[in-house]
Design an enzyme around this catalytic site. Structure first.
Site, PDB file in Angstrom:
ATOM      1  N   CYS A 195       0.899   6.884   5.147  1.00 49.01           N
ATOM      2  CA  CYS A 195       0.852   7.454   6.811  1.00 49.01           C
ATOM      3  C   CYS A 195       1.839   8.474   7.074  1.00 49.01           C
ATOM      4  CB  CYS A 195       0.709   6.218   7.576  1.00 49.01           C
ATOM      5  SG  CYS A 195       0.570   4.758   7.085  1.00 49.01           S
ATOM      6  N   SER A 224       3.992   1.584  10.012  1.00 49.10           N
ATOM      7  CA  SER A 224       5.060   1.704   8.939  1.00 49.10           C
ATOM      8  C   SER A 224       6.076   2.748   8.857  1.00 49.10           C
ATOM      9  CB  SER A 224       4.426   1.855   7.464  1.00 49.10           C
ATOM     10  OG  SER A 224       3.924   0.562   7.143  1.00 49.10           O
ATOM     11  N   GLU A 247       0.941  -0.992  -0.218  1.00 52.71           N
ATOM     12  CA  GLU A 247       0.054   0.062  -0.048  1.00 52.71           C
ATOM     13  C   GLU A 247       0.935   1.070  -0.049  1.00 52.71           C
ATOM     14  OE1 GLU A 247      -2.214   3.069   0.360  1.00 52.71           O
ATOM     15  OE2 GLU A 247      -0.791   2.777   1.803  1.00 52.71           O
ATOM     16  N   CYS A 290      -5.674  -1.451   5.314  1.00 49.49           N
ATOM     17  CA  CYS A 290      -6.103  -1.635   6.773  1.00 49.49           C
ATOM     18  C   CYS A 290      -6.882  -0.906   7.208  1.00 49.49           C
ATOM     19  CB  CYS A 290      -4.690  -1.811   7.692  1.00 49.49           C
ATOM     20  SG  CYS A 290      -3.588  -0.260   7.223  1.00 49.49           S
ATOM     21  N   HIS A 327      -7.057   2.950  11.623  1.00 54.40           N
ATOM     22  CA  HIS A 327      -7.097   4.139  12.301  1.00 54.40           C
ATOM     23  C   HIS A 327      -8.444   4.784  12.717  1.00 54.40           C
ATOM     24  CE1 HIS A 327      -3.004   4.910  10.896  1.00 54.40           C
ATOM     25  NE2 HIS A 327      -3.220   4.200   9.845  1.00 54.40           N
ATOM     26  N   CYS A 340       3.103  -0.419   4.215  1.00 56.41           N
ATOM     27  CA  CYS A 340       1.872   0.270   4.034  1.00 56.41           C
ATOM     28  C   CYS A 340       2.189   1.600   4.355  1.00 56.41           C
ATOM     29  CB  CYS A 340       0.797  -0.207   5.053  1.00 56.41           C
ATOM     30  SG  CYS A 340      -0.619   0.466   4.891  1.00 56.41           S
ATOM     31  N   ARG A 348      -0.087  -4.434  10.617  1.00 56.13           N
ATOM     32  CA  ARG A 348       1.340  -4.065  10.327  1.00 56.13           C
ATOM     33  C   ARG A 348       1.852  -3.802  11.736  1.00 56.13           C
ATOM     34  NH1 ARG A 348      -1.983  -3.772   6.410  1.00 56.13           N
ATOM     35  NH2 ARG A 348      -1.355  -4.491   4.357  1.00 56.13           N
ATOM     36  N   CYS A 352      -5.359   4.742   5.390  1.00 59.17           N
ATOM     37  CA  CYS A 352      -5.229   3.858   4.651  1.00 59.17           C
ATOM     38  C   CYS A 352      -6.417   2.743   4.349  1.00 59.17           C
ATOM     39  CB  CYS A 352      -4.223   2.648   5.282  1.00 59.17           C
ATOM     40  SG  CYS A 352      -3.917   1.066   4.586  1.00 59.17           S
TER      41      CYS A 352
END
Lengths: 388, 568
Positions: B550, B503, B13, B63, B67, B547, B480, B60
């Protein structure tokens, strides 16, 4: 194209899909596309005999939500085949190649098939910091978008970020993020499929429409296909009768909430949001947000992060809602007075937040004046889509 | 010496760039760069905190949910809302099903092609493939006829000459080591997993209206009504539908994912010697078993340093700081200090080359990610960290499954600290959670049967009930890894918001002390047979499941200490 047809029929057989299942799927597609039933046969014929058109999928300031939505495309065994009729030559999230080999695959399509491929764009395109807020292979997103979309037969902006700027463009737009319409001047055959994310059914529907009729579906003033964005959530809502009957959810988990009363008082933006969620549903028609007890947040509309927030505050200026109002009068309000009051509310909110945040753009790229003026103008005026 | 650039790193991602030096067929140094910034936290300022989950969820879409949950926990912590038991259970169901779905998709669709050569599958013998499949699993789709049909399908696809997403890849690379039959088996399961994920994630549509980006979260609880006697609520029908999906998922993980994982790993045991990385592991813990602030968590929190499984330290979020020495941000007090998230600053300042560029200046700033540190040390987060902390803390089921996997492969516990260990840990975690889901569903049904239909703490819904000035923190174990959100609310509006995401921990650049982040450290020492086709670099990077969407942070000049940890 008899060869393609043979391949397709064998393919169906191999995958355990009967011709009857396949025609059933085409029937479902006619529903999604709001076409007369007889069109099913035409769709079937088109899908079976087309060569594989090439599609490239670009991701910029995105979250891959639309990619994931695409992976959830419904009626798997058959819809899969429909998508197999496209050659997806570039899609960062799923492609096997990486690095310069990946970029070469994209360059090859642009060089060898100018004007002969479909570009899908996911995510907004930043202009701040001279393009450095989003680079791929060392190139700025805006340069890639202009080259790839500029040479495409058509561009589909999938999701609200690509269609209208979406979250990155929400006030104060820290990165100078733009929609595809604004970032790519003169983009040809642009179709916006907003929503957060867009519903896979509508992407498949758009592609099938194109394969079937050799043209793109009619669009509203925001370049959204009428088949998917022609009616408001409110007009098609399964809870509309509760609205008309004056039955509202008053608190989360109360009797009305459990019974499925109208969510208007909890902040539902269904009256000013145009999308086919109530008819098509999500995840193969399993459910949709209002079916799950949560208000609509208006995610298919321009600037929804600024204009639809606070999400839990009900729409301003909705006169005479409840038992004693006439449905048609309310309908009129829902499409005229409310929208105006609502747009004003949006700007008030926006002004309030701008006070909080002052941000200097470094070397912001200014889009040329001729880029997709109608869409920009329509968004500025804050009017909802044309009625089909 | 060759300078290798992998940009874009695909099958992740977001947007990630890896630059590496290759000496004598081995990586001698590496740099990880995130090349996209949106500024979500800046956008959040001034908004109603009850809306924040919807904004942060869009960080995201892979996933999705993580968040949203973390944001809601942070705001609930700030305003003192207490979600009822049903909300906790609904969230556990959503989080764990996200984890199961995400991990399976990662293994088959994002990571498998680093180990599986699709073209080699064309020379497989379907009868031998059937024998292989039946020898490792009772999964019923295992006949010679079935594998013949898959092989024919791939062959037809290749013969048409339009390879689509499989074009231009490293097929035939010397590092691919599976026999053709194992490749064909994996290709068949790649296709099956595509269908499976679509079906299984309907559990999110039932619980959240849609996936991605579920829409049933609320500060103070959930918007999904529960009532055995109402059509418009979660009822017996929805419980039965979810039960079926959960059981199917458990079977798929037991009979397809885990056997495939062990079969593939058995051909790549040397990868237990590569990709270890920093050797420090950080876990916030997840899945509250009861309600309230100090509920026991099914997967325990903790910190492990220097690969020492004998010592699990208690986690203290106050020890977390972030550096921007090599990030495209400035700190008012100078770029060589580490700031705690509660006093973080986010002022983007791009000093890199103007695009289009060939090389980043890795001596200067080179990423949109910051460098989080725990007591100034880099930490790996994610499935491997969670399984190591659970294993070292004496979690019975995790110990059992880790022992089983190590036994099957004939390797010792030290094999866990590697690229292969990371891939195995993700599979073990998937099974642990797939087994756990049905219990939560039963707990929800029991509550409903007893007439407990509460889903929300209405007492804190009105902003007038909140303190005038309050701060909160929310923590979550995303697929993750460790995720934290910090929020500062003044007069009912967001004054400051920040996220420290998995990440960022894993993919961040070097810090002020010059210590590389986990990706950078893990790639060093990897073999690279052909610098033009750096397949081996992808193996280690993908083992973390990057991912990247972020790289976000925000400034609060009046930051307050946030030390209360609360998971609900």
């Amino acid at each position: 194209m008899p060869e393609a047809r043979d391949w397709f029929l064998e393919e169906l057989q191999r995958r355990g899909v009967s011709r009857r299942d396949f025609l059933g799927f085409c029937g479902v597609m006619t529903t999604v596309l709001a076409l007369p039933k007889v069109a099913g046969a035409k769709i079937a014929e088109a899908i079976e005999t087309k060569e594989k058109p090439t599609l490239v999928w670009l991701e910029f300031q995105d979250c891959a939500g639309n990619t994931e939505s695409f992976l959830r495309a419904g009626r798997p065994t058959v819809a899969d085949i429909v998508l197999d009729t496209l050659s997806v030559d570039y899609h960062e999230t799923i492609m096997a190649a990486a690095g310069h080999q990946a970029e070469e695959a994209l360059a090859k399509v642009v060089a060898e098939k100018p004007g002969g491929y479909i570009a899908v764009v996911e995510g907004s395109i930043p202009t701040g910091a001279n393009g450095a807020y989003c680079t791929i292979g060392g190139r700025a997103a805006i340069d890639i978008a202009r080259e790839v979309c500029g040479n495409a037969a058509a561009t589909i902006a999938i999701g609200t970020c690509a269609a209208f700027g979406g979250l990155p463009a929400a006030a104060p737009n820290p990165t100078g993020a733009l929609s595809v319409a604004d970032a790519v001047p003169g983009v040809k055959n642009l179709i916006n499929l907003p929503a957060c994310p867009a519903n896979a059914e509508n992407l498949v529907g758009t592609v099938v429409y194109y394969l079937t009729f050799n043209r793109f579906p009619p669009l509203d003033r925001y370049r959204r296909p009428l088949f998917a964005y022609g009616k408001s959530i409110h007009d098609n809502c399964e809870r509309r009768a509760h609205y008309d009957g004056g039955q509202y959810v008053e608190a989360w988990g109360d009797e009305g909430h459990r019974t499925g009363y109208c969510l208007y008082k909890m902040g539902c933006k269904g009256p000013v949001t145009y999308q086919n969620c109530p008819n098509v549903g999500w995840n193969e028609g399993t459910n949709w947000p209002i079916g799950c007890g949560h208000p609509c947040i208006g995610c298919a509309e321009p600037d929804f992060w600024d204009k639809m927030t606070p999400f839990y505050t009900h729409l301003a200026g909705f006169p005479g809602f409840g038992k004693h109002s006439k449905v048609d009068k309310v309908g009129m309000w829902a499409t005229a007075g409310v929208a105006a009051a609502f747009a004003a509310h949006g700007f008030v909110q926006l002004g309030k937040r701008w006070k909080h945040k002052e941000l200097e753009h470094q070397q912001v790229y200014q889009p040329p004046a001729d880029s997709a003026e109608p869409v920009k103008k329509a968004i500025k005026e804050g009017k909802e889509g044309d009625q089909a | 010496m060759t300078h290798v650039v992998v940009d874009p790193v695909t099958r992740i991602e977001g947007h990630l760039r890896i630059e590496a030096e290759v000496d004598d067929g081995k990586v001698s140094d590496a740099w990880s760069s995130s090349t996209m910034f949106r500024g979500v936290e800046i956008i959040l300022k001034g908004h109603d905190p009850r809306d924040a989950w919807a904004f942060t969820q869009r960080i995201c879409g892979v996933c999705t949910t993580v968040h949203a949950i973390t944001s809601i926990r942070a705001v609930e912590d700030a305003i003192g809302a207490e979600p009822p038991p049903n909300a906790r259970i609904l969230r556990n169901l959503i989080m764990a099903s996200q984890m199961v779905q995400d991990h399976v998709v990662h293994f088959y669709h994002l990571h498998a092609l680093d180990w599986v050569d699709i073209v080699s599958a064309l020379s497989a013998d379907p009868a031998a493939t059937a024998n292989l499949a039946q020898s490792i699993s009772p999964w019923p789709l295992s006949s010679k006829t079935y594998f013949t049909s898959i092989k024919d399908r791939v062959a037809a696809f290749v013969e048409r000459g339009q390879l689509g997403p499989f074009g231009n890849a490293y097929w035939g690379h010397s590092a691919y080591r599976l026999p053709p039959e194992a490749n064909l088996l994996a290709v068949a399961h790649y296709l099956e997993a595509l269908d499976w994920q679509r079906e299984f994630i309907k559990i999110h549509a039932i619980l959240g209206g849609k996936n991605p980006h579920l829409q049933s979260f609320l500060v103070g609880g959930m918007a999904t009504p529960v009532d055995p006697d109402k059509q418009a609520s979660l009822n017996m029908t929805s419980i039965s539908a979810m039960r079926k999906l959960i059981q199917q998922a458990k079977t798929f993980v037991e009979q397809v994912y885990i056997p495939d994982l062990l079969a593939v790993a058995s051909f790549y045991k040397d990868w237990a010697g590569y990709g270890a990385g920093v050797g420090n592991y950080l876990v916030y813990g997840e899945y509250p078993e009861t309600d309230g602030d100090n509920a026991p968590l099914y997967l325990p929190p903790g910190v492990i340093r220097n690969r020492d499984l004998g010592t699990v330290e208690a986690l203290d979020p106050a020890k977390i700081t972030e550096y921007v020495t090599h990030s495209w941000f400035d700190y008012a007090g100078g770029d060589d200090q580490g700031l705690p998230p509660s006093q973080g600053e986010t002022r983007p300042n791009y000093t890199g080359p103007e695009p289009p560029y060939e090389r980043l200046d890795t001596n200067g700033k080179y990423s949109w990610l910051k460098s989080p540190r725990y007591e100034d040390q880099p930490m790996e987060v994610g499935p491997l960290s969670r399984m190591l902390v659970a294993y070292a803390s004496g979690h019975p089921r995790v110990q059992e499954l880790v022992g089983y996997a190590l036994g099957q492969l004939g390797v010792g516990p030290e094999a866990l600290f590697s690229t292969l260990g990371r891939v195995a840990a993700r599979g073990i975690e998937t099974l642990v959670l797939a087994e756990k889901l049905e219990g939560w569903l039963d707990e929800l049904a029991d509550n409903m049967g007893r007439g407990d239909l509460r889903i929300h703490d209405n007492s804190k819904w009105d902003p007038k009930s909140w303190p005038k000035d309050c701060t909160g923190a929310g923590f979550h174990e995303a697929p993750r890894g460790a995720l934290g959100h910090w929020v500062h609310i003044v007069d009912g509006e967001i004054a400051n918001y920040q996220c420290v995401v998995p990440s960022t921990w894993n993919a961040g650049p070097r810090d002020a002390m010059g210590q590389p982040g986990p990706y950078e450290a893990a790639i060093v020492g990897n073999p690279v047979a052909d610098p033009e086709q750096p397949l081996e670099i992808l193996r280690t990077v993908h083992s973390f499941d990057p991912c990247m969407a972020c790289g976000v942070h925000v400034l609060d000049p009046h930051g307050n200490e946030l030390v209360k940890v609360r998971v609900q």
